[in-house]
Write a protein that holds these residues in place. Sequence first.
Motif, short mmCIF file in Angstrom:
data_model
loop_
_atom_site.label_atom_id
_atom_site.label_comp_id
_atom_site.label_asym_id
_atom_site.label_seq_id
_atom_site.Cartn_x
_atom_site.Cartn_y
_atom_site.Cartn_z
N LYS A 97 0.81 -1.21 0.00
CA LYS A 97 0.00 0.00 0.00
C LYS A 97 0.84 1.27 0.00
N THR A 98 2.15 1.12 0.20
CA THR A 98 3.02 2.28 0.19
C THR A 98 3.12 2.84 -1.22
N THR A 99 2.87 4.13 -1.37
CA THR A 99 2.87 4.73 -2.71
C THR A 99 4.12 5.57 -2.91
N TRP A 100 4.70 5.40 -4.10
CA TRP A 100 5.95 6.07 -4.44
C TRP A 100 5.78 6.88 -5.71
N GLY A 101 6.45 8.02 -5.74
CA GLY A 101 6.48 8.83 -6.94
C GLY A 101 7.87 9.39 -7.14
N ILE A 102 8.16 9.79 -8.35
CA ILE A 102 9.46 10.39 -8.66
C ILE A 102 9.25 11.62 -9.53
N ALA A 103 9.91 12.69 -9.16
CA ALA A 103 9.93 13.91 -9.96
C ALA A 103 11.34 14.07 -10.48
N GLY A 104 11.49 14.05 -11.78
CA GLY A 104 12.82 14.10 -12.37
C GLY A 104 13.07 12.84 -13.16
N ILE A 155 5.17 8.67 -11.91
CA ILE A 155 6.11 9.59 -12.54
C ILE A 155 5.43 10.94 -12.72
N TYR A 156 6.11 11.97 -12.21
CA TYR A 156 5.58 13.33 -12.39
C TYR A 156 6.57 14.19 -13.17
N HIS A 157 6.03 14.92 -14.12
CA HIS A 157 6.79 15.94 -14.84
C HIS A 157 5.81 17.05 -15.19
N PRO A 158 6.21 18.32 -15.01
CA PRO A 158 5.28 19.41 -15.33
C PRO A 158 4.84 19.41 -16.79
N ASP A 159 5.67 18.84 -17.66
CA ASP A 159 5.29 18.66 -19.06
C ASP A 159 4.60 17.30 -19.17
N SER A 160 3.28 17.32 -19.29
CA SER A 160 2.49 16.09 -19.30
C SER A 160 2.91 15.13 -20.41
N GLU A 161 3.32 15.68 -21.54
CA GLU A 161 3.73 14.84 -22.67
C GLU A 161 5.00 14.06 -22.33
N LYS A 162 5.95 14.72 -21.66
CA LYS A 162 7.18 14.03 -21.26
C LYS A 162 6.90 12.95 -20.22
N ALA A 163 6.00 13.24 -19.31
CA ALA A 163 5.62 12.24 -18.31
C ALA A 163 4.99 11.03 -18.98
N GLY A 164 4.12 11.28 -19.95
CA GLY A 164 3.47 10.19 -20.67
C GLY A 164 4.46 9.35 -21.44
N SER A 165 5.44 10.00 -22.05
CA SER A 165 6.48 9.29 -22.79
C SER A 165 7.29 8.39 -21.87
N ALA A 166 7.60 8.90 -20.67
CA ALA A 166 8.36 8.11 -19.70
C ALA A 166 7.56 6.90 -19.22
N LEU A 185 0.49 14.29 -6.13
CA LEU A 185 1.70 14.28 -5.31
C LEU A 185 1.38 14.36 -3.82
N ALA A 186 0.31 15.04 -3.49
CA ALA A 186 -0.05 15.24 -2.08
C ALA A 186 -0.41 13.93 -1.38
N GLY A 187 -0.88 12.94 -2.13
CA GLY A 187 -1.33 11.69 -1.52
C GLY A 187 -0.28 10.61 -1.45
N LEU A 188 0.92 10.87 -1.97
CA LEU A 188 1.98 9.87 -1.95
C LEU A 188 2.54 9.67 -0.55
N ASP A 189 3.14 8.50 -0.34
CA ASP A 189 3.88 8.28 0.91
C ASP A 189 5.32 8.77 0.77
N TYR A 190 5.88 8.60 -0.44
CA TYR A 190 7.26 9.02 -0.71
C TYR A 190 7.33 9.68 -2.08
N LEU A 191 8.03 10.80 -2.13
CA LEU A 191 8.26 11.48 -3.41
C LEU A 191 9.76 11.70 -3.57
N ILE A 192 10.33 11.04 -4.57
CA ILE A 192 11.76 11.15 -4.84
C ILE A 192 12.01 12.38 -5.70
N LEU A 193 12.93 13.21 -5.25
CA LEU A 193 13.29 14.41 -6.00
C LEU A 193 14.62 14.16 -6.71
#
Length: 240
Positions: free
Chosen positions: A4-11, A32-43, A58-66
Motif C-alpha cells: 500500500k506504500t505509494t511512491w512517486g518520482i519527480a525528475g 512519474i511526475y513531470h510538469p510537461d504532461s507529454e514528457k511524463a506520458g512518454s516516460a 503528489l499530495a497523496g503519496l507516501d514518498y516522493l523522490i526528487l
Amino acid sequence: MSDKTTWGIAGIGKLGTAILTQWERLQLETGIYHPDSEKAGSAVNQFPSARKLAQEDLAGLDYLILALPPDQIIPFITDLKSSGVPLEKPVLINMATKMPTEELKKEFPDLKWAAMKFVGHSESLKIYGDGLFISEAENEKDESLLNRFTALGRVETTDESLAEKVNKLATYHAVKAARELETKMSDEGYSEVYREQALRSLMPEVVRAYSKGKLGHFGKKVVEELDGENSQGSPGSNSD
C-alpha cells in the motif's frame, strides 16, 4: 515493504531513468511526475509498472523522490506550495548530491525530508543495478525507505556529504586517467577510432573487472608487469 506504500518520482533525467529502469525489472510500481504532461506520458510508456501522476496526486503519496538538479529543488517545492498542493504527507527524498538536506529542512520546516544520495554513475546503475546510496542515521528505522533503495543495491548510513566527496574524487581521477590515455595514444600515432574504442570500451570494463577481482589472463599479465615496475622503482630496490 507494504504493497500500500505509494511512491512517486519527480525528475526523469539520467538518474531518475536509471532508478526507474531497475525498479521496472522488479515490477515495483512508481508514479512519474513531470510538469510537461507529454514528457511524463512518454516516460510512463517506457515502464509498464509506472503510472503518470498529475500535480494534485503528489499530495497523496507516501514518498516522493526528487531526482532533480540541486538548483531546481527549492523552486519546484515552492511552485507546488504556491499552487496549493499540500505536501505534508509524503516523505520528500533529496537525491541531489550538492544540495544539503539540512538546507531544505530549514527552507521548508513543515515538510518531511530524507536524504538518499547516490554514489556512482547513473549509466552504471541503469545497466547493472548494484548501486550504493548514502542516507543518514535518522532514516535507519524507515523500513519502507531502506527496502526500496536496497532493491537497487546497498544503503550506507553516514554523513550525506560523503557522496559528493567520493563522486568528485573518483570523477577527477577517471577524467585524469582518460586524458592521459588519450594523450599517450595520440603521441604514439593511434588513430581516433582506436582512441575512442580504448576510452569507451576497454578502459571502463577493465576498471570494472579489476574492482571485482575478475581480470582475465591478459589483464592479470598487465598487473604482473605493473607490480614488477613498481617493485623495481620502490625505495631500497637495486634498480640503480
